[in-house]
Design a protein around this motif. Structure first.
Motif, mmCIF file in Angstrom:
data_model
loop_
_atom_site.group_PDB
_atom_site.id
_atom_site.type_symbol
_atom_site.label_atom_id
_atom_site.label_comp_id
_atom_site.label_asym_id
_atom_site.label_seq_id
_atom_site.Cartn_x
_atom_site.Cartn_y
_atom_site.Cartn_z
ATOM 1 N N TYR A 10 -27.351 48.917 30.720
ATOM 2 C CA TYR A 10 -28.603 48.729 29.684
ATOM 3 C C TYR A 10 -28.001 49.337 28.549
ATOM 4 O O TYR A 10 -28.944 49.769 27.620
ATOM 5 C CB TYR A 10 -29.431 48.873 30.893
ATOM 6 N N GLY A 11 -26.530 49.403 27.952
ATOM 7 C CA GLY A 11 -26.475 50.371 26.944
ATOM 8 C C GLY A 11 -26.982 51.517 27.248
ATOM 9 O O GLY A 11 -26.678 52.757 26.349
ATOM 10 N N THR A 12 -27.191 52.462 28.338
ATOM 11 C CA THR A 12 -27.378 53.731 27.966
ATOM 12 C C THR A 12 -26.389 54.458 28.313
ATOM 13 O O THR A 12 -25.529 55.044 28.415
ATOM 14 C CB THR A 12 -28.349 54.131 29.400
ATOM 15 N N THR A 13 -26.644 55.923 27.037
ATOM 16 C CA THR A 13 -25.362 56.976 26.954
ATOM 17 C C THR A 13 -26.024 58.243 27.127
ATOM 18 O O THR A 13 -25.003 58.991 27.589
ATOM 19 C CB THR A 13 -24.574 56.945 26.200
ATOM 20 N N HIS A 14 -27.561 58.441 26.661
ATOM 21 C CA HIS A 14 -28.079 59.881 27.447
ATOM 22 C C HIS A 14 -29.203 59.839 28.157
ATOM 23 O O HIS A 14 -29.565 58.430 28.137
ATOM 24 C CB HIS A 14 -28.926 60.450 26.273
ATOM 25 N N LEU A 15 -29.484 60.474 28.886
ATOM 26 C CA LEU A 15 -30.298 61.074 30.393
ATOM 27 C C LEU A 15 -31.054 61.601 29.154
ATOM 28 O O LEU A 15 -29.994 62.811 29.791
ATOM 29 C CB LEU A 15 -29.553 60.781 31.538
ATOM 30 N N THR A 16 -32.084 61.854 29.761
ATOM 31 C CA THR A 16 -33.137 62.844 29.892
ATOM 32 C C THR A 16 -33.526 63.595 30.671
ATOM 33 O O THR A 16 -33.809 63.067 32.172
ATOM 34 C CB THR A 16 -34.612 62.593 28.706
ATOM 35 N N GLY A 17 -32.830 65.039 31.159
ATOM 36 C CA GLY A 17 -33.462 65.809 31.603
ATOM 37 C C GLY A 17 -34.191 66.480 32.236
ATOM 38 O O GLY A 17 -35.269 66.093 31.335
ATOM 39 N N PRO A 18 -34.655 68.109 32.772
ATOM 40 C CA PRO A 18 -33.587 68.116 33.433
ATOM 41 C C PRO A 18 -32.885 67.571 35.097
ATOM 42 O O PRO A 18 -33.775 67.286 35.295
ATOM 43 C CB PRO A 18 -33.655 69.569 34.285
ATOM 44 N N PHE A 19 -31.950 67.542 35.181
ATOM 45 C CA PHE A 19 -31.526 66.821 36.819
ATOM 46 C C PHE A 19 -31.305 68.230 37.641
ATOM 47 O O PHE A 19 -30.959 68.831 38.220
ATOM 48 C CB PHE A 19 -30.558 66.339 36.708
ATOM 49 N N ARG A 20 -32.378 68.990 39.042
ATOM 50 C CA ARG A 20 -32.721 69.325 39.747
ATOM 51 C C ARG A 20 -32.355 69.197 40.792
ATOM 52 O O ARG A 20 -31.486 70.542 41.464
ATOM 53 C CB ARG A 20 -34.095 70.050 40.003
ATOM 54 N N ASP A 21 -31.784 67.939 41.533
ATOM 55 C CA ASP A 21 -31.642 67.044 42.502
ATOM 56 C C ASP A 21 -29.839 67.896 42.455
ATOM 57 O O ASP A 21 -29.572 67.013 41.366
ATOM 58 C CB ASP A 21 -31.683 66.121 42.752
ATOM 59 N N PRO A 22 -29.302 68.442 42.773
ATOM 60 C CA PRO A 22 -27.761 68.379 43.217
ATOM 61 C C PRO A 22 -26.658 67.817 43.753
ATOM 62 O O PRO A 22 -25.227 67.410 42.250
ATOM 63 C CB PRO A 22 -26.916 69.793 44.601
ATOM 64 N N VAL A 23 -27.575 66.816 43.962
ATOM 65 C CA VAL A 23 -26.929 64.956 44.193
ATOM 66 C C VAL A 23 -26.370 64.730 43.116
ATOM 67 O O VAL A 23 -25.455 64.288 42.433
ATOM 68 C CB VAL A 23 -27.039 64.253 44.979
ATOM 69 N N VAL A 24 -27.710 64.614 42.285
ATOM 70 C CA VAL A 24 -28.030 63.671 40.687
ATOM 71 C C VAL A 24 -27.024 64.072 39.937
ATOM 72 O O VAL A 24 -26.397 64.231 39.347
ATOM 73 C CB VAL A 24 -29.609 63.342 40.574
ATOM 74 N N ARG A 25 -27.228 66.146 40.049
ATOM 75 C CA ARG A 25 -26.782 66.707 38.619
ATOM 76 C C ARG A 25 -25.165 66.165 39.426
ATOM 77 O O ARG A 25 -24.577 66.652 37.770
ATOM 78 C CB ARG A 25 -26.893 68.307 39.103
ATOM 79 N N ARG A 26 -24.903 66.520 39.928
ATOM 80 C CA ARG A 26 -23.190 66.267 40.057
ATOM 81 C C ARG A 26 -22.849 64.979 39.599
ATOM 82 O O ARG A 26 -21.667 65.480 39.479
ATOM 83 C CB ARG A 26 -22.768 66.392 41.935
ATOM 84 N N ALA A 27 -23.704 64.030 40.279
ATOM 85 C CA ALA A 27 -22.941 62.324 39.496
ATOM 86 C C ALA A 27 -23.375 62.426 37.997
ATOM 87 O O ALA A 27 -22.612 61.416 38.002
ATOM 88 C CB ALA A 27 -24.465 61.249 40.916
#
Length: 217
Positions: free
Chosen positions: A118-135
């Motif tokens: 979908y043309g996404t290059t930027h994601l609004t965080g924060p990502f607290r789940d360690p699996v998500v943060r790492r990915a």
């Protein structure tokens, strides 16, 4: 290698649209932006990629954390049982107890891949789940602060960043400018109005830090 990405229209955002425009990229940076003839003449040894439609800045997914932690993105091998669309709400709740670490990590990776579609290059965080943060870190997608993020729609977020009802300037994080990181997408539409109307499902190419990370087959 220096690459010139050309399209019938370039929409830098914050500056005038460029008909028959081009964006020159070297490494992870934009080195030039303007009419194709001028950019190509200044970079005669560059590889040229001709795309349909419009080149625009990469989009920002306001609800990435929700989409990655409250949705399950099925593996294609699960399509007969689960379908192809992300599962959320009650469907996700029923499945959550069956998700081991491997299936959960796979879901997150597939969710990120869908965002690139979908043309996404930027994601609004924060990502607290360690699996998500790492990915997210490994994907190269850029995490940005959640300031002024719109609320979650009643039906849940959409993978399409335009689904929250914003125009193009409100759907990107940074404009296309010389010297900026080369994060942009190509949409198979004729102009900005058509892009907003059609949404990000019209994306045919996503470039992340100068790398072509998605191309519609």
């Amino acid at each position: 290698m220096l690459t010139v990405h050309a399209a019938p229209l370039v929409l830098p955002v914050g500056a005038a649209a460029v008909e028959r425009g081009a964006v020159a990229v070297e490494g992870d940076r934009i080195t030039a932006l303007g009419p194709y003839e001028e950019v190509a003449a200044a970079h005669p040894a560059a590889r040229v990629r001709q795309w349909p439609g419009v080149i625009a800045p990469g989009l920002r997914q306001w609800h990435a954390e929700w989409l990655l932690t409250r949705c399950y993105h099925p593996d294609p091998r699960e399509a007969d049982e689960l379908g192809a669309d992300p599962l959320s709400g009650e469907a996700f709740a029923r499945l959550a107890g069956e998700l081991d670490a491997t299936r959960w990590a796979g879901s997150v990776r597939r969710g990120l891949q869908q965002m690139l579609r979908y043309g996404t290059t930027h994601l609004t965080g924060p990502f607290r789940d360690p699996v998500v943060r790492r990915a997210v870190s490994r994907s190269g997608l850029v995490e940005v602060p959640a300031a002024a993020a719109p609320g979650i729609p009643d039906g849940g977020p959409d993978l399409d960043p335009f689904a929250v009802g914003r125009d193009l300037p409100g759907s990107v994080h940074t404009p296309l400018v010389t010297g900026a990181r080369a994060d942009f997408a190509v949409f198979d539409v004729p102009d900005e109005a058509a892009l907003v109307a059609a949404g990000a499902a019209s994306c045919v190419v996503t470039v992340l830090a100068g790398r072509l990370v998605y191309r519609r087959r």
